[in-house]
Design a protein around this motif. Structure first.
Motif, PDB file in Angstrom:
ATOM      1  N   SER A  41       7.861  16.763 -15.880  1.00  0.00           N
ATOM      2  CA  SER A  41       9.118  16.088 -15.554  1.00  0.00           C
ATOM      3  C   SER A  41       9.164  15.735 -14.065  1.00  0.00           C
ATOM      4  O   SER A  41       9.751  14.725 -13.685  1.00  0.00           O
ATOM      5  CB  SER A  41      10.320  16.943 -15.950  1.00  0.00           C
ATOM      6  N   GLY A  81      19.230  12.672 -18.349  1.00  0.00           N
ATOM      7  CA  GLY A  81      18.184  12.659 -19.372  1.00  0.00           C
ATOM      8  C   GLY A  81      17.402  13.959 -19.414  1.00  0.00           C
ATOM      9  O   GLY A  81      17.040  14.444 -20.486  1.00  0.00           O
ATOM     10  N   SER A  87      17.172  16.305 -22.568  1.00  0.00           N
ATOM     11  CA  SER A  87      15.864  16.592 -23.171  1.00  0.00           C
ATOM     12  C   SER A  87      15.623  18.089 -23.312  1.00  0.00           C
ATOM     13  O   SER A  87      14.873  18.513 -24.183  1.00  0.00           O
ATOM     14  CB  SER A  87      14.749  15.954 -22.343  1.00  0.00           C
ATOM     15  N   GLN A  88      16.263  18.888 -22.474  1.00  0.00           N
ATOM     16  CA  GLN A  88      16.066  20.327 -22.545  1.00  0.00           C
ATOM     17  C   GLN A  88      16.913  20.990 -23.622  1.00  0.00           C
ATOM     18  O   GLN A  88      16.572  22.078 -24.082  1.00  0.00           O
ATOM     19  CB  GLN A  88      16.328  20.958 -21.183  1.00  0.00           C
ATOM     20  N   ASN A 135      10.246  19.149 -24.270  1.00  0.00           N
ATOM     21  CA  ASN A 135      11.138  18.546 -23.279  1.00  0.00           C
ATOM     22  C   ASN A 135      10.596  17.233 -22.735  1.00  0.00           C
ATOM     23  O   ASN A 135      11.344  16.267 -22.581  1.00  0.00           O
ATOM     24  CB  ASN A 135      11.365  19.512 -22.119  1.00  0.00           C
ATOM     25  N   ASN A 191      10.914  14.384 -25.202  1.00  0.00           N
ATOM     26  CA  ASN A 191      12.328  13.991 -25.275  1.00  0.00           C
ATOM     27  C   ASN A 191      12.712  13.163 -24.055  1.00  0.00           C
ATOM     28  O   ASN A 191      13.425  12.162 -24.164  1.00  0.00           O
ATOM     29  CB  ASN A 191      13.224  15.223 -25.360  1.00  0.00           C
ATOM     30  N   LEU A 192      12.214  13.574 -22.876  1.00  0.00           N
ATOM     31  CA  LEU A 192      12.510  12.838 -21.651  1.00  0.00           C
ATOM     32  C   LEU A 192      11.887  11.450 -21.686  1.00  0.00           C
ATOM     33  O   LEU A 192      12.508  10.473 -21.262  1.00  0.00           O
ATOM     34  CB  LEU A 192      12.013  13.623 -20.434  1.00  0.00           C
ATOM     35  N   TYR A 199      14.038   9.289 -23.844  1.00  0.00           N
ATOM     36  CA  TYR A 199      15.268   8.953 -23.132  1.00  0.00           C
ATOM     37  C   TYR A 199      15.033   7.841 -22.107  1.00  0.00           C
ATOM     38  O   TYR A 199      15.764   6.856 -22.057  1.00  0.00           O
ATOM     39  CB  TYR A 199      15.833  10.205 -22.441  1.00  0.00           C
TER      40      TYR A 199
END
Length: 185
Positions: A30, A52, A56-57, A63, A66-67, A70
């Protein structure tokens, strides 16, 4: 996506996330994404990125994927989300396949097997060094030495499961250490 921001090309999203996925190992992905998306390119604001990241977390799944979804969604909608997450996992996917093929071909060579045996011996040696240093520091007084000896005997020789042995010995050793510290004070 705000209207005053220019549209980010899908190929740019693909290249950034492919590079991040391929060359970033371990944690901190990240941070790399933040650096590329916010700091270097200004595609998102700090607030957008941090929103975001928080989202995401709390969502199920990895994570960083998901990030990526996003960020891709915020930059280019569903196509951006698909490009970002696909590019993020494509590099490591093909790297692992390539390593598997290389291992399959090289593993039968005697010098590779000798190298792996040497690496295993080195790992065992390093483990023994750590164990010996730990035993030396534990043997400086009676209570840690007895705890070490009982643990070694119970787990190493008698083959008892580690977790129950530690669950019994840890509170006892803490109690004995606490009593010794109280008597020395």
């Amino acid at each position: 996506m705000p209207l005053d921001r220019p549209s980010v090309p899908l190929v740019s999203i693909i290249l950034i996330f492919f590079r991040i996925g391929l060359f970033s190992f371990g944690g901190g992905l990240s941070g790399w994404i933040y650096r590329d998306v916010v700091t270097l390119r200004g595609w998102m604001t700090d607030a957008d990125f941090l929103s975001g990241l928080a989202l995401s977390q709390i969502l199920p799944g990895a994570n960083v994927t998901n990030l990526a979804v996003y960020i891709g969604q915020r930059l280019r909608g569903p196509a951006g989300a698909i490009c970002a997450v696909t590019a993020l996992v494509a590099g490591p996917f093909f790297a692992v396949i390539g390593l598997l093929v290389a291992y399959d071909r090289l593993s039968t060579m005697p010098w590779i097997q000798d190298g792996m045996s040497g690496a295993a011996a080195a790992a065992i040696g390093l483990l023994l060094v750590v164990a010996i240093k730990g035993a030396r520091s534990a043997s400086s007084s009676l209570v840690p030495f007895i705890t070490l000896a009982v643990t070694f005997t119970a787990v190493g020789i008698m083959q008892w499961p580690l977790v129950p042995v530690v669950l019994v010995l840890a509170p006892l050793s803490v109690l004995l250490a606490w009593r010794k510290a109280a008597s020395n004070a």
